[in-house]
Design a protein around this motif. Sequence first.
Motif, mmCIF file in Angstrom:
data_model
loop_
_atom_site.group_PDB
_atom_site.id
_atom_site.type_symbol
_atom_site.label_atom_id
_atom_site.label_comp_id
_atom_site.label_asym_id
_atom_site.label_seq_id
_atom_site.Cartn_x
_atom_site.Cartn_y
_atom_site.Cartn_z
ATOM 1 N N CYS A 46 0.780 -1.126 0.179
ATOM 2 C CA CYS A 46 -0.072 -0.133 0.023
ATOM 3 C C CYS A 46 0.926 1.325 0.090
ATOM 4 O O CYS A 46 1.694 1.166 0.781
ATOM 5 N N ARG A 47 0.478 2.305 -0.884
ATOM 6 C CA ARG A 47 1.588 3.302 -0.843
ATOM 7 C C ARG A 47 1.294 4.232 0.360
ATOM 8 O O ARG A 47 1.974 5.452 0.236
ATOM 9 N N VAL A 48 0.278 4.108 1.076
ATOM 10 C CA VAL A 48 0.093 4.681 2.265
ATOM 11 C C VAL A 48 0.700 4.415 3.447
ATOM 12 O O VAL A 48 1.705 4.832 3.902
ATOM 13 N N CYS A 49 0.338 3.042 3.963
ATOM 14 C CA CYS A 49 0.509 2.448 5.070
ATOM 15 C C CYS A 49 1.622 1.246 4.911
ATOM 16 O O CYS A 49 2.064 0.764 5.856
ATOM 17 N N LEU A 53 0.486 -5.874 -0.134
ATOM 18 C CA LEU A 53 -0.692 -6.208 -1.087
ATOM 19 C C LEU A 53 -0.921 -7.329 -1.306
ATOM 20 O O LEU A 53 0.326 -8.229 -1.614
ATOM 21 N N SER A 61 -1.402 0.616 -5.706
ATOM 22 C CA SER A 61 -2.377 0.768 -4.896
ATOM 23 C C SER A 61 -2.693 1.202 -3.436
ATOM 24 O O SER A 61 -1.607 1.196 -2.671
ATOM 25 N N ILE A 62 -3.721 1.382 -2.972
ATOM 26 C CA ILE A 62 -3.986 1.801 -1.634
ATOM 27 C C ILE A 62 -4.935 0.580 -0.973
ATOM 28 O O ILE A 62 -5.908 0.134 -1.582
ATOM 29 N N CYS A 63 -4.558 0.375 0.083
ATOM 30 C CA CYS A 63 -5.535 -0.724 0.777
ATOM 31 C C CYS A 63 -6.747 -0.317 1.102
ATOM 32 O O CYS A 63 -6.801 0.855 1.317
ATOM 33 N N CYS A 66 -6.911 2.050 4.393
ATOM 34 C CA CYS A 66 -6.540 3.305 4.038
ATOM 35 C C CYS A 66 -7.371 4.082 3.254
ATOM 36 O O CYS A 66 -7.663 5.222 3.272
ATOM 37 N N LEU A 67 -7.835 3.158 2.265
ATOM 38 C CA LEU A 67 -9.305 3.959 1.574
ATOM 39 C C LEU A 67 -10.566 4.364 2.271
ATOM 40 O O LEU A 67 -10.882 5.493 2.039
ATOM 41 N N ARG A 70 -7.850 7.470 6.123
ATOM 42 C CA ARG A 70 -6.364 7.594 6.199
ATOM 43 C C ARG A 70 -5.855 7.581 7.354
ATOM 44 O O ARG A 70 -6.552 8.222 8.228
ATOM 45 N N ARG A 75 2.838 9.220 5.044
ATOM 46 C CA ARG A 75 3.075 7.963 4.471
ATOM 47 C C ARG A 75 4.018 6.964 5.418
ATOM 48 O O ARG A 75 4.718 7.475 6.053
#
Length: 239
Positions: A46-49, A53, A61-63, A66-67, A70, A75
């Motif tokens: 995931c590009r946030v947390c 994946l 992708s974002i998991c 986080c979708l 947030r 990050r």
Amino acid sequence: MVYQWQHFIQQLIYPPRCLLCGAPGEGDRDLCADCHQALEHNQHACRVCALPLPTGAAAGSICGRCLRQRPVYGRCHAALVYDALCASLISQLKFNRRLSHARLLSQLLIAHLQAQAPARPDLILPVPLHAKRLKERGYNQALEIARPVGRHFGLPVLPRLCRRVRMTPAQVNLDRQARRKNLRNAFKVTGTVAGKTIALLDDVVTTGTTVSELARCLKRAGAARVDVWAVARTPREPA
């Protein structure tokens, strides 16, 4: 310059040797090529947390979590997936006083950060230990990893910027909700963070509860942005 000479002399006297299998190390790392390959590098996450994946998920992708919501931090960048090999390296550092492992773990994190090229922070804050636990262990593993990272990127490492003011039970067997309750009011910002971009540095991110609570405290104190740099991320989160 002095550090570079010390490092050069150390390499001559103590050539790198793999901390996992004992074979000669690769380059200046205490890790051989085969064991480096065997570690699971967290490249599909995931590009946030930074949660690893599923294989079929699109790159970048974002998991789902986080979708839906947030995290408090911006990050998370985590170099490895926390598997048995990674756990061996980290546990030897945390619980068996193998401080030599900190240098290798920092090297792996540095390589990951160089590839990811995250936004440059103003400073690095190692996740603090409570004073009682620090006295028992004798060192903070996050600080031991942070020092070479800060030196490499030319960033100040400020361990006294925040204190862990409440002793909390170990979180290893707690779910997400229990971890959040466990860490409530556990940290206190003791330095000036107004307008700063801060990289929280930790060994392992599991649910993200610890770094989220720290990020929340720092942002309340005026920090402009808080990101997370970690050696490893668990492949799945407790419920």
